[in-house]
Design a protein around this motif. Structure first.
Motif, short mmCIF file in Angstrom:
data_model
loop_
_atom_site.label_atom_id
_atom_site.label_comp_id
_atom_site.label_asym_id
_atom_site.label_seq_id
_atom_site.Cartn_x
_atom_site.Cartn_y
_atom_site.Cartn_z
N GLY A 95 36.47 68.12 -14.32
CA GLY A 95 37.74 67.51 -14.68
C GLY A 95 38.70 67.72 -13.53
N ARG A 181 28.58 63.65 -22.22
CA ARG A 181 29.94 63.47 -22.73
C ARG A 181 30.81 62.91 -21.62
NH1 ARG A 181 32.09 69.78 -23.40
NH2 ARG A 181 31.87 70.31 -21.20
N ALA A 182 32.10 62.69 -21.94
CA ALA A 182 32.94 61.91 -21.04
C ALA A 182 33.42 62.68 -19.81
CB ALA A 182 34.13 61.36 -21.82
N TYR A 183 33.82 63.94 -20.00
CA TYR A 183 34.32 64.73 -18.87
C TYR A 183 33.57 66.05 -18.86
CZ TYR A 183 38.28 61.49 -19.02
OH TYR A 183 39.07 60.37 -19.01
N LEU A 184 33.77 66.81 -17.79
CA LEU A 184 33.21 68.16 -17.73
C LEU A 184 31.73 68.12 -18.06
CD1 LEU A 184 36.01 70.14 -19.61
CD2 LEU A 184 35.42 70.40 -17.20
N VAL A 185 31.02 67.33 -17.34
CA VAL A 185 29.61 67.22 -17.71
C VAL A 185 28.73 67.17 -16.48
CG1 VAL A 185 29.58 64.69 -17.87
CG2 VAL A 185 27.99 66.04 -19.25
N ASP B 136 42.17 60.98 -18.37
CA ASP B 136 41.71 61.46 -17.07
C ASP B 136 42.42 62.76 -16.69
OD1 ASP B 136 39.93 59.39 -16.78
OD2 ASP B 136 41.21 58.20 -15.47
N GLY B 139 41.29 65.59 -19.13
CA GLY B 139 39.84 65.67 -19.33
C GLY B 139 39.24 67.02 -19.01
N GLY B 140 39.96 67.84 -18.26
CA GLY B 140 39.42 69.15 -17.90
C GLY B 140 39.80 70.25 -18.87
N MET B 835 26.03 65.77 -29.69
CA MET B 835 25.86 66.59 -28.49
C MET B 835 25.68 68.08 -28.68
SD MET B 835 29.71 66.32 -26.88
CE MET B 835 30.00 64.58 -27.17
N LEU B 850 27.74 71.61 -25.11
CA LEU B 850 28.77 70.58 -24.95
C LEU B 850 29.51 70.34 -26.25
CD1 LEU B 850 26.77 67.98 -22.83
CD2 LEU B 850 28.18 69.89 -22.03
N THR B 853 35.00 66.20 -25.46
CA THR B 853 36.19 66.27 -24.63
C THR B 853 37.17 65.19 -25.09
OG1 THR B 853 35.47 64.63 -23.01
CG2 THR B 853 34.72 66.90 -22.66
N GLY B 855 37.78 62.56 -23.83
CA GLY B 855 37.25 61.21 -23.63
C GLY B 855 36.20 60.81 -24.66
N ASP B 856 35.84 61.74 -25.52
CA ASP B 856 34.76 61.45 -26.47
C ASP B 856 35.25 61.12 -27.87
OD1 ASP B 856 32.40 62.03 -24.76
OD2 ASP B 856 33.40 63.97 -24.61
#
Ligand code: FAD
Ligand code: FES
Ligand code: FES
Lengths: 282, 921
Positions: A95, A181-185, B136, B139-140, B835, B850, B853, B855-856
């Motif tokens: 991220g 998944r979308a981020y951190l992957v 974005d 996302g972290g 997941m 996982l 996040t 974004g999911d």
């Protein structure tokens, strides 16, 4: 006794490396997770104060990504379309907190089989430049990365940066990352393709590489040969082109799945090489 | 820096922190997160993983977000560091923080500082971000509570002018009031388990088994002690003062605090090292002289076989317990059906993955011990610790810290026995902070399940029978296994009228981590099977999946499979009717999308229903609350209900204020301290709003009565009498007369209260008999959810495009909090579906394990159905677990709709779905 040094001049860093092997520290995003809460008895050489390793340089012949360039800086730099895949990768690493600290060179030096930087570097035909007190040398990325967490760096060497050669022909780069998944992957599979185009739209030369399907990312020479001389068309990608891959089963996916996914991603990447208006469906 | 320095020795550092210059000494490789927290005592920056995976430690470095756990102290020299403590403006909330408060974007609040800093980074570069830009930028940073939706709303809404504050309504019930602990969370001031460190505190590090099943001997520790003079003490099983066993149920005390020569899972604690933190961190695991003799593991697949090793002497066949609900004649009902369907479903371990790893400290005060740590159940902790320490319960005081997410995982003891024992024995305060992998390896999980089920319906589409059996992997120790085994058969047939039912469950011991309580206690796993059957039967009958469910939905006046008569509030019908238009529209949209030949993409829409009994199953689970007036005229609610982020602190005050007839702002709260509050039971089973909410209501009513009596209000005047507080006095207005009461003139009791009201509520239930007949719960919640997914047929990936959720909540005491629970539950359900799978030794961190996040989690539409429950406080019931249960089955049904193949294993990862597609070709 564990020691720490943060020199401000490259010569000092190389002198220290000549004296004894050190653990090099850049953005720390691989360094710290590998250590957990426990401390280690090790000599750390922090390279982040080496101002001469900071600036990205863009010339018509070469792009120079120095050791301290972060993924974020790479994403935001005005790079040519050949580097579009690398820039896509830059925006997909972890991220933003990771992208702001982590370096591309650290990613290459850490040599994880799932490092997103590696297939991009391979597809760009890039070379790392290493320095020691004995001098400097350039090594093709494919020769630098020897296996899972193994590189050709000698203990007294430091990687100064990555050189990406540019050609007079127009080129385009594409990166396809598959994660759960979308981020951190971390990628289950990722592919990078860079093609140089003839004026008539046919591919003059292409490089394709696949990561996370073996102990290191690999180029696919058979596919590259199949692409040369043709317009980008996913139908050119055949499963036999993937024979050089050697994926494993792990928590992220099975080996069999990785092959299937690599094939699908390669087809998409090839389709995405075409200019928007004539893009075939993958 | 020209010459290497010792990395242990502090070096001088100067940098700007939140705009002010700081100079200090710190070891060069100290992580910035530790520098801020331990050295500067700025604990607003949180640590959830120490590996860059969670983002809780996100700060700004030269204006850009970074993970402070990955930045060496030496690298901040000469730079600008900004933390959550620097956000507040003139002591108040910044516009961003105010938007978070308004939208209920902080639940437990442990991720909030990181979220705020990431959002601040975005806000400075982009004043008008769209949703994608917000994703974005954020996302972290992981959040386990909110499902991110309210966070996105808040960041998009910073600029908008704040809504007018809620009027200080007499009746706070139903108002979207901000969380009472919200401001502290947003300022980074809330004290979580790791945030307080008493003077002279020792650290404790547990040494844990690297093997799933092993015997061990302790070697000679003299070399270790000599090498590390800072290692002050090593605790073993022999040091436990009382009973070296604990567990939830009186008959289930089977888990040692420190293993004595034999371990049953990887991660089980065998030693506790005491000393200073730096010494403990320098000891390599390999230097610790433990001689292991590995034994073959007892897996879930093998545990029930006659040849399997018996893990607990009193559990033949490795059976911890069984559950059973039987009504009618299932075999006959199945035979009589016109259509039949059967299915087998498997699920794996699911980790709670709260962002706050277990942490806290203990100290001995005379002949008592105090424990400050995260927990969902202070009173059970107290009694259990008393047994472990060999003390009377009154000698143990539990002061719950703010809890950075629980979801059931903090219902079991974790670090408390270790720190309490160490503090008791040494007389010094002792602190422990779990590492992420320690938290994941050693604490409880959701039970893996292996379910087979079949069901039948007659020609008109009425269910005739359902047979269900689930084996549940309860891991090494009992924990909440009996609760799961008991709850599953009651819920296994789903919220439907099924005349003939045979539902059974078995909890099996294995050498896996203990499975315990996790949002839904086994019902989410069971619903995967039941809801698949509903779709299959509807399809076989050629009926619409929603209409089929509607026709079979339980309604008021129906009897459940346990023989319980349902009253008003059984409103699944209303949920399904609310969803119907959306269902039809979404199905049509998906069909149109698929008809347009979208390459490898296919869309599908699925539905699932759920029901959930509030509170313990067929067991007493009382709650007691006290509310009183002090001599200064303050009104205080003493609530033993622990707020784990879901908002019970706010809900209890809303309910009490409404019942008392004072504005909510007039009430203060003393929460969850076993010395100061009464036992409100545990924060689990979605019971606090319903059970403790009733206790709070009764307490407040009784205080109101006491006040009115003093004011000589005629009893008949009570409903109309208006109370108010002014300058320490209580005004009572009724029938045109205003009476002024002066608390200062009244005699305080031992607790300092001049007036008090007490309330106790225990939901009316009966124990279940051998066939599972009885009244297990006083109330049920109902819900139905629709999932829309997009499957990539080439890759087997699934993206959830949207969820529509209809929840029947009785009464939404605070709609913002209810929506927050639903969002968070849906996000966890999505993780379960797609997941999340914990594999001991392999996914013990947040980059291999996982969770969704930002974004999911897709947009979520909510329909709140409010049909007052006859017993709930102001009609309310719980929503915490109901939020999650329908999500994964709805997603599975949507995948089946999109692809024609039916997932039967959770999580449905890309490789599994791709394999199913391959097989179906
Ligand atoms: C949460 C998270 C998510 C991540 N997601 C991804 C992802 O999606 N894809 C991905 O590919 N990676 C991912 N990573 C890893 C990625 O951040 C690193 O590989 C990063 O690029 C390494 O750079 P660094 O500067 O942080 O290196 P460091 O951690 O400082 O160093 C990495 C290694 O390289 C060596 N090294 C560094 N610089 C030099 C040099 N100049 N010369 C010689 N050796 C050197 C170091 O000694 C060390 O062994 C993730 C990491 C985290 C924490
Ligand atoms: S604590 Fe730093 S990212 Fe989790
Ligand atoms: S509010 Fe985000 S983790 Fe709890």
């Amino acid at each position: 006794m564990a020691s720490y040094l943060r020199p401000t001049a490259l010569s000092e860093a190389l002198a220290e490396l000549a004296r004894r092997p050190c653990v090099l520290l850049a953005g720390g995003t691989d360094f710290y997770p590998a250590r957990g809460r426990l401390t280690r008895d090790e000599d750390v050489l922090d390279i982040t104060a080496l101002a001469e390793l900071r600036a990205i340089r863009i010339t018509p012949e070469e792009i120079w990504i120095p050791a301290l360039a972060t993924w974020r800086e790479i994403a935001e730099a005005p790079l040519p379309p050949a580097c579009a895949g690398l820039q896509q990768a830059a925006r997909a690493i972890g991220g933003e907190p990771v992208q702001n600290a982590a370096t591309l060179i650290g990613n290459l030096c850490n040599a994880s089989p799932a490092a997103d930087g590696v297939p991009n570097g391979l597809a760009l035909d890039a070379a790392v430049e290493l320095a020691s007190q004995a001098g400097r040398r350039r090594l093709a990325l494919a020769d630098f990365i020897l296996g899972n967490r193994r590189t050709a760096r000698a203990p007294d060497e430091l990687v100064l940066g990555l050189s990406i050669p540019l050609s007079p022909l127009p080129a385009r780069g594409v990166f396809e990352k598959l994660g759960a998944r979308a981020y951190l992957v971390i990628s289950i599979v990722m592919v990078a393709v860079v093609a140089r185009f003839l004026p008539d739209g046919r591919i003059a030369e292409a490089r394709a590489a696949v990561g996370a399907c073996g102990d290191r990312a690999r180029r696919l020479p058979a596919l590259e040969a199949a692409l040369a001389g043709n317009r980008p068309d996913p139908a050119l990608v055949a499963s036999t082109h993937l024979a050089v891959l050697d994926p494993i089963d792990d928590v992220r996916a099975s080996a069999a799945y990785r092959r299937i996914a690599a094939l699908a991603l390669l087809r998409r990447a090839v389709a995405a090489l075409a200019p928007d208006r004539e893009r075939p469906a993958a | 820096m020209r010459h290497p320095v010792s990395s242990a020795a502090p070096i001088p550092l100067a940098f700007a922190l939140n705009g002010a210059p700081v100079t200090l000494q710190a070891p060069p490789l100290m992580r910035l997160a530790d520098l801020l927290r331990e050295r500067l005592r700025l604990t607003g920056t949180k640590i959830g993983c120490d590996a860059g995976d969670c983002g809780a430690c996100t700060v700004l470095l030269d204006g850009r977000q970074v993970s402070a756990c990955l930045v060496p102290a030496a690298q901040v020299a000469g730079r600008r560091v900004e933390t959550v403590e620097g956000l507040a403006q003139a002591g108040g909330l910044s516009a961003l923080q105010a938007a978070f408060l308004r939208h209920g974007a902080a639940q437990c609040g442990i991720c909030t500082p990181g979220m705020l800093m990431a959002a601040e980074d975005l806000r400075r570069r982009n004043q008008a971000p769209d949703e994608q830009a917000v994703r974005d930028a954020l996302g972290g940073v992981l959040c386990r509570c909110t499902g991110y939706r309210k966070i996105i709303e808040a960041v998009l809404d910073v600029a908008s002018s704040p809504r007018a504050p809620e009027p200080e309504a007499q009746g706070a019930v139903g108002a979207r009031v901000a969380k009472v602990d919200g401001i502290a969370k947003l300022l980074g001031k809330e004290a979580f388990g790791a945030d307080l460190v008493p003077e002279g505190c020792l650290s404790l590090r547990a040494i844990r088994s690297p093997h799933a099943h092993a015997r061990f001997r302790l070697g000679d520790f003299s070399a270790l002690r000599a090498a590390y003079p800072g290692l002050l003490r090593i605790l073993t099983a022999a040091d436990i003062p009382g009973r070296n066993l604990f567990g939830i149920y009186p008959t289930g005390k089977d888990q040692p605090v420190l293993a004595a020569g034999y371990v049953r899972y990887r991660g089980e604690a065998v030693l506790a090292l005491l000393g200073d933190a730096a010494t403990l961190a320098a000891i390599p695991e390999a230097d610790i002289p433990i001689l292991w003799e590995e034994l073959p593991p007892v897996t879930f697949a093998e545990a029930a076989r006659p040849s399997a090793v018996r893990l607990h002497a009193d559990a033949p066949g490795n059976v911890l317990c069984r559950g059973r609900v039987v009504s009618g004649d299932a075999a006959a009902g199945l035979a009589a059906g016109a259509v039949r369907a059967e299915i087998s479903v498997e699920t794996g371990f699911v980790e709670h993955a709260y962002i706050e790893p277990e942490a806290g400290f203990a100290r001995r005060i005379g002949d008592r011990v105090e424990i400050f740590a995260c927990t969902q159940t202070p009173y059970m902790d107290r009694d259990e610790l008393a047994g472990i320490l060999g003390l009377a319960p009154a000698q143990v005081r539990i002061i719950p810290s703010a809890v950075g997410g629980g979801f059931g995982g903090k219902l079991d003891l974790s670090l408390q026995p270790l720190i309490a024992t160490a503090a008791w024995l040494t007389g010094q305060p002792v602190r422990m902070v779990y590492t992420r992998s320690e938290s994941m390896a050693s604490t409880t999980k959701r039970h893996p399940a292996r379910i087979t089920a079949e069901a039948a319906a007659d020609g008109e589409g009425r269910l005739t029978a359902l047979r269900f059996h689930g084996d549940f992997n309860t891991g090494a120790y009992a924990s909440w296994g009996p609760t799961v085994a008991g709850r599953v058969p009651v819920h296994a047939m789903g919220p439907y009228r099924v005349p003939n039912v045979a539902a059974t469950s078995t909890a099996l011991y294995t050498t896996d981590p203990p499975a315990g309580a996790f949002r839904g206690f086994g019902v989410p796993q069971a619903a995967l099977a039941t809801e698949a059957l509903m779709d299959m039967l509807a399809a076989r009958l050629g009926q619409d999946a929603l209409e089929f469910r509607l026709a079979n939905a339980l309604r008021p006046g129906d009897r459940t499979a346990t023989g319980q008569l349902l009253g008003a509030g059984a409103a699944l019908v209303a949920c399904l009717e609310a969803l119907r238009p959306r269902w039809r529209a979404l199905r049509a949209e998906a069909a149109a999308f698929n008809a347009a030949a979208p390459g490898a993409l296919r869309r599908g829409v699925g539905i699932a229903c759920m029901w959930y009994g509030i509170g313990n199953t067929g067991m007493s689970n009382p709650s007691e609350m006290v509310i009183g007036v002090t001599g200064e005229g303050r009104v205080i609610l003493y609530s033993g209900a622990v707020d784990i982020g879901q908002g019970s602190n706010t809900i209890m005050l809303q309910i009490a204020a409404q019942a008392l007839g004072l504005p909510m702002g007039a009430l203060d709260l003393v929460a969850g301290d076993t010395d100061r509050t009464r036992d409100a039971g545990k924060t689990s089973a979605s019971r606090q709003t319903f059970v403790s909410g009733n206790a709070a209501r009764l307490a407040a009513l009784s205080l109101r009565e006491a006040i009115l009596r003093l004011a000589n209000a005629a009893p008949g005047a009570a409903p109309g009498a208006a109370l108010s507080l002014h300058g320490g006095k209580i005004m009572v207005a009724h029938d045109g007369i205003e009476t002024v009461l002066d608390p200062a003139a009244m005699a305080p009791d031992a607790a300092g209260l001049v007036l008090r009201g007490e309330g106790r509520y225990d939901p009316p239930t009966t124990a279940l008999d051998d066939d599972g007949q009885g009244i297990p719960y006083a109330a049920f919640a109902f819900a139905a959810q629709i999932a829309t997914v997009e499957v990539d047929l080439a890759l087997g990936t699934t993206r959830v495009l949207g969820i529509v959720a209809a929840h029947e909540v009785g009464r939404a005491i605070n709609p913002t909090l209810v929506e927050g629970q639903i969002h968070g539950g849906i996000a966890q359900g999505l993780g379960l579906a797609l997941m999340e799978e914990y594999i001991p030794g392999r996914t013990e961190n947040l980059h291999d394990y996982l969770i969704p996040t930002i974004g999911d989690v897709p947009p979520i539409e909510i329909f709140l159905i409010e049909e007052a429950d006859p017993l709930g406080p102001f009609g309310a019931k719980g929503v915490g677990e109901p939020a999650l249960i329908a999500t994964a089955p709805a997603i599975f049904n949507a995948i089946a709709d999109a692809t024609g193949v039916r997932p039967t294993r959770a999580p449905c990862t890309p490789d599994r779905l791709r394999a199913l597609l391959e097989k179906a070709r």
